[in-house]
Scaffold this active site. Structure first.
Site, PDB file in Angstrom:
ATOM      1  N   HIS A 196       0.824  -1.211   0.000  1.00  0.00           N
ATOM      2  CA  HIS A 196       0.000   0.000   0.000  1.00  0.00           C
ATOM      3  C   HIS A 196       0.855   1.256   0.000  1.00  0.00           C
ATOM      4  CE1 HIS A 196      -3.951  -1.974   1.637  1.00  0.00           C
ATOM      5  NE2 HIS A 196      -3.471  -2.585   0.568  1.00  0.00           N
ATOM      6  N   HIS A 218      -1.282 -13.078  -1.511  1.00  0.00           N
ATOM      7  CA  HIS A 218      -2.615 -13.162  -0.919  1.00  0.00           C
ATOM      8  C   HIS A 218      -2.889 -14.586  -0.452  1.00  0.00           C
ATOM      9  CE1 HIS A 218      -3.958  -9.372  -3.320  1.00  0.00           C
ATOM     10  NE2 HIS A 218      -3.512  -9.057  -2.126  1.00  0.00           N
TER      11      HIS A 218
END
Length: 622
Positions: free
Chosen positions: A138, A384
């Site tokens: 991020h 993920h």
């Protein structure tokens, strides 16, 4: 002194997460443009006007002037770069097709047929290992989104009136979604440079998407990437960031307006306000961002005690500088050494053996800082697989109080203040999922479900995002990474298990169709020294080498204009995630020294926080 001024429309800070300058959500009017004219003009202007760079040991908030000869390199709202040329169906922007000329298979079909919904716990690493990787992701990139509207809103059918919508089709025989009459999944394409249509930079050939934060590891998720964001987040008192208080403990400011980034279901719910809307996304992500917010304020208060003559600006900039330095140290010397392997890091000159106060002067002013599309929008998303779908709440003695489902708390951060330390202990104690081809059901079937009985599929979204960004195919990257270019399906057996190659055959028409995010995710791990196979490792090395050597303000730099003193640098090298956890929890007193690793009574025991090395801020006394 700010190096240049942006003219932007700001909304009152406390009113709405959607009012922040980042303005991911664009004007949804009746014209054909997916980007508001104001946002277009502002982004084009910031890339047109070169700032006058002033000598300073403090990095600018927008990333400008990091490279004094190329002052716009690495700034916010830059285009993603590429390792290999883009692959689009029309050579410009449409989704790539099979080499046969047919459409590629639905990402949902690939997700369901290639990957297994199975919980396999990692015997070595905690959830903190996975979650810190998301913090770094991020901080490095965020694709500019075209709209907040859903393109599958009417009875789950594709709404073609929504701009930039390329919904993910759901196969008619989907065992989970088809019985619920779900025909598509929401997917909005990212804004690209052709959408901006900057007058001085007409786009020719393949489009490039826009990433909103600076390209540097500079905690832009906390401080922002524009002067306007930074101004909204600072208190302008004693160097502190704005906070809200709960039982005397600091949290990000509250906002009570619901959005797609935060679900408000009752008068007790709220959103956290940050420079990055994703702060509310999941409980552990939020907790780490709270740790870094508290760490800034802790540093500012300590520095004020040591240097009572420092004013607000000095305290803020020094606290920010130290906070970023500690974060960079943990990123490269604690986290990436697991992710990429110690020896790979040393061999590729991403880290060095050093004495405690030794500078590392490897800054390269001739190399442009970049965030590679292939890294951010394909390779890095493989991890993920590590996401654990059920989070444990633990006591100080590490006894489980309860468990929560991740899908019940997407974009609902209220639980953070109710169970801050219990969730935090789970973060550094609970095992993450193993890095493999298994994914938790919580992210394959229930992502952002909110009040629905189903959700989105994160793996399908990852695959679709790679198509959105025109990422070149897996076989092309094998060749780029000096691996054998496959000439048939059997050639993939050198890196991918036979069972997985058989699955690929059932989904793709040709071996040449296999996408980077799919093929790379199935490769065998490199010698158990990393958490990826050789193709993805090659991309990660290229990205993280660039990230380090293009940052003039890297914490180890000996450049007199930006360097820490030698005693200060030696203190920065005492940083650890465990120390961040100890200093910024509410009432936690114990943790293992290697917080990314599962605790072990012999090799990594849980110890009192007093035994975790501390950065001595007295070395900053003037």
């Amino acid at each position: 002194m700010k190096v240049y001024l942006f003219v932007f429309v700001c909304v009152l800070f406390a009113l709405s997460v959607e009012g922040k300058w980042r303005a991911k959500k664009v004007q949804e009017n009746e014209d054909d443009s997916p980007v508001s004219e104001d946002l277009k003009e502002n982004i084009c202007e910031m890339h047109r006007v070169k700032p006058h760079c002033q000598p300073s040991k403090y990095r600018t908030i927008d990333g400008s002037c990091n490279n004094v000869n190329h002052s716009l390199w690495g700034i916010a709202y830059s285009k993603f770069s590429r390792i290999l040329n883009a692959e689009y169906g029309d050579g410009i922007s449409t989704f790539q097709k099979s080499v046969t000329g047919h459409e590629l298979p639905s990402p949902r079909l690939i997700s369901k047929q290639i990957y297994t919904e199975k919980s396999v716990l990692d015997p070595e690493y905690t959830i903190a290992m996975m979650q810190f990787g998301q913090i770094m992701a991020h901080d490095m990139s965020f694709g500019l989104e075209a709209t907040s509207k859903s393109c599958c809103s009417h009875k789950n059918k594709y709404d073609q009136s929504v701009k930039k919508c390329d919904a993910i089709s759901v196969p008619k025989d989907d065992l989970f979604l088809a019985p619920q009459d779900v025909q598509c999944m929401h997917f909005i394409r990212n804004v690209n440079d052709a959408d901006l249509d900057c007058p001085a930079k007409k786009v020719q050939g393949a489009v490039s998407q826009i990433s909103t934060p600076t390209v540097f590891l500079d905690l832009s998720i906390l401080y922002g990437s524009t002067p306007e964001q930074e101004k909204a987040l600072r208190s302008y008192e004693n160097g502190l960031m704005k906070t809200s208080l709960k039982d005397g403990y600091e949290f990000p400011p509250h906002n009570t307006k619901s959005s797609k980034d935060c679900f408000i279901d009752s008068s007790k719910d709220f959103c956290y306000v940050s420079s990055d809307d994703r702060i509310n996304q999941n409980p552990h992500l939020t907790i780490i961002q709270v740790y870094y917010l508290r760490e800034h304020n802790r540093l500012a208060r300590k520095l004020s005690e040591i240097n009572p003559h420092w004013d607000d600006e000095k305290l803020y900039q020094e606290a920010r500088r130290i906070n970023i330095a500690q974060y960079q140290y943990v990123s490269y010397y604690e986290w990436l050494t697991i992710f990429l392997g110690d020896q790979n890091m040393l061999d590729e000159k991403m880290i060095y053996h050093y004495s405690g106060d030794e500078y590392v002067n490897d800054y390269n002013p001739n190399l442009q800082p970049k965030i590679f599309n292939e890294h951010a929008n394909a390779a890095y998303r493989f991890f993920h697989t590590q996401i654990e779908g059920h989070l444990e709440l633990l006591t100080e003695s590490r006894e489980i109080i309860s468990k929560i489902s991740l899908s019940d708390y997407y974009n609902k951060p209220r639980i953070i203040e109710e169970h801050f330390d219990n969730l935090g202990r789970g973060l550094v104690t609970q095992q993450s999922q193993l890095t493999d081809a298994n994914y938790d059901t919580e992210i394959l079937d229930y992502l952002f479900k909110h009040e629905r009985s189903y959700g989105d599929d994160l793996r399908a979204v990852d695959i679709q995002r790679g198509r959105d960004h025109g990422v070149a195919r897996y076989n092309d990257f094998r060749e780029h990474c000096k691996l054998k270019r496959a000439k048939n399906w059997e050639d993939y057996l050198d890196l991918i298990p036979e069972a997985d190659v058989e699955k690929l055959k059932q989904v793709y028409e040709s071996f040449e169709d296999v996408e980077l995010s799919v093929g790379g995710s199935l490769e065998k791990i490199v010698d158990n020294a990393t958490l990826s196979g050789p193709t993805l490792l090659c991309i990660f090395i290229e990205q993280f080498y660039n990230t380090r050597v293009t940052d003039r303000y890297w914490f180890e730099s000996g450049d007199p204009e930006v360097a820490f003193t030698r005693p200060q640098l030696a203190e920065i090298r005492k940083s650890s995630f465990a120390r961040l956890f100890c200093d910024n929890s509410n009432n936690v007193t114990r943790v293992q020294k290697k917080a990314f690793d599962i605790d072990d009574e012999h090799e990594n025991p849980i110890v009192p926080c007093s035994q975790i090395p501390v950065v001595d801020l007295s070395k900053w006394k003037e």
